[in-house]
Design an enzyme around this catalytic site. Structure first.
Site, PDB file in Angstrom:
ATOM      1  N   SER A   1      -9.678  57.725  31.664  1.00 22.45           N
ATOM      2  CA  SER A   1     -10.403  58.333  30.544  1.00 22.45           C
ATOM      3  C   SER A   1     -10.491  57.377  29.363  1.00 22.45           C
ATOM      4  O   SER A   1     -11.522  57.279  28.685  1.00 22.45           O
ATOM      5  CB  SER A   1      -9.715  59.637  30.126  1.00 22.45           C
ATOM      6  OG  SER A   1      -9.629  60.530  31.211  1.00 22.45           O
ATOM      7  N   ASN A   2      -9.403  56.644  29.082  1.00 26.23           N
ATOM      8  CA  ASN A   2      -9.418  55.691  27.973  1.00 26.23           C
ATOM      9  C   ASN A   2     -10.328  54.510  28.246  1.00 26.23           C
ATOM     10  O   ASN A   2     -10.762  53.832  27.317  1.00 26.23           O
ATOM     11  CB  ASN A   2      -8.000  55.202  27.681  1.00 26.23           C
ATOM     12  CG  ASN A   2      -7.213  56.196  26.859  1.00 26.23           C
ATOM     13  OD1 ASN A   2      -7.367  56.267  25.645  1.00 26.23           O
ATOM     14  ND2 ASN A   2      -6.392  56.990  27.512  1.00 26.23           N
TER      15      ASN A   2
ATOM     16  N   LYS B   1      -0.164  62.383  37.515  1.00 29.26           N
ATOM     17  CA  LYS B   1      -0.110  62.146  36.073  1.00 29.26           C
ATOM     18  C   LYS B   1      -0.367  63.465  35.376  1.00 29.26           C
ATOM     19  O   LYS B   1      -1.415  64.088  35.581  1.00 29.26           O
ATOM     20  CB  LYS B   1      -1.157  61.113  35.640  1.00 29.26           C
ATOM     21  CG  LYS B   1      -1.191  60.916  34.118  1.00 29.26           C
ATOM     22  CD  LYS B   1      -2.336  60.032  33.650  1.00 29.26           C
ATOM     23  CE  LYS B   1      -2.319  59.962  32.121  1.00 29.26           C
ATOM     24  NZ  LYS B   1      -3.465  59.189  31.568  1.00 29.26           N
TER      25      LYS B   1
END
Length: 312
Positions: A50-51, A174
């Site tokens: 996502s980052n 995660k």
């Protein structure tokens, strides 16, 4: 299918991806960032998470991002640094293709979100079937990514994750939901040597370790990787008082980053303080300007970056 091995315990970072003014890859900045993270001693790097703005990348770009990362690590003597590739997509078919691409590009593991376009159709049975299907076809060991904020609120229960953990190619998860209770339920059922449960934010790094996690996959190490490794070492040495003190500082920094603009703020802070890259993002994300980097949240991060630069 034989049982795949989970990733080694430690600190992983989902890297931000640097762009130039035309939103094309800024390859020198990407390489500089990967090298700084490896030099800090991080266990592994998550590419196209996502980052890393994976949702904004084409298939070719996603593959290229992995290739650049692997080449940079190998060329600089960091062959043991693990690469986990984000391979979430709206369909099982596309996720399977991304998993195959990740293998070809040099990744070691894949990390897969639950699809959420048709959120009302994502029943328990549909979720189980999706992850098992993609894991069956993945040429790399598979981690489940639980991140309700980007999956329309889908928050996998510990029972579902444990059921999926019996699949021979599903080796970890995660948890960006931030639930220590869920993390502890998983680690008490299966140790990290068998199924690696990672905290998904710096906010709960030490709390997760104390509950048996395999470590963390967190965004803040993009800015202060050495401090995260220092906390991890303090925990391993049993120095919990110092570890808790550093956890408090890092938790404040994690919150400050989110208040300043998350991905955009991380890029701007790196550019401003570490001498590479620019704060460019792909729309609809907005650039965080230098003028916006001020106030108490920025001050917290400046304090952390000062500590980072003084940490061997």
């Amino acid at each position: 299918m034989s049982r795949s091995k989970p990733p080694p315990p430690g600190i992983y970072v989902p890297t931000v991806l640097f762009f130039d003014e035309n939103e094309d890859f800024d390859v020198p900045a990407i390489k500089a960032h990967v090298l700084r993270l490896a030099q800090a001693g991080l266990t592994g790097i998550v590419v196209q998470g996502s980052n890393g703005e994976a949702q904004h990348l084409s298939h070719d770009e996603r593959k290229q991002a992995i290739t650049i990362t692997r080449e940079t690590l190998d060329e600089n003597g960091y062959r043991d640094v693990v690469i986990i590739a984000g391979c979430g997509a709206p369909s099982a078919r596309e996720s399977k293709k991304l998993c195959a691409d990740a293998k070809e590009a040099g990744a070691n593991f894949v990390l897969v979100l639950t699809p959420s376009v048709w959120v009302k159709r994502m029943t328990r049975d549909a979720i189980l079937a999706f992850h098992r299907d993609v894991a069956d076809h993945s040429p790399l060991p598979y981690l489940i990514y639980n991140y309700p904020s980007v999956t329309a609120g889908i928050n996998l229960e510990s029972d579902i994750i444990l059921e999926l953990s019996d699949h021979p190619n599903i080796v970890g998860t995660k948890l960006s939901c931030g639930s220590i209770g869920k993390l502890h339920r998983l680690t008490s059922a299966k140790p990290s040597s068998e199924f690696a449960t990672f905290a998904g934010t710096t906010d709960v790094l030490l709390q997760g370790l104390l509950s048996g996690s395999a470590g963390a996959i967190a965004a803040l190490p993009n800015i202060v990787p050495k401090l995260h490794m220092k906390l991890y070492r303090l925990y391993q040495e049993g120095n919990l008082d110092q570890a808790m003190s550093l956890q408090a500082q890092l938790g404040q920094g994690d919150y400050a980053t989110s208040k300043l603009g998350s991905i955009s703020a991380i890029k701007a802070l790196i550019s401003q303080n570490f001498g590479y890259g620019k704060g460019n993002v792909r729309a609809p994300l907005r650039i965080v300007t230098t003028e916006q980097l001020h106030g108490p949240y920025h001050d917290k991060l400046v304090e952390l970056m000062t500590l980072e630069k003084g940490t061997p």
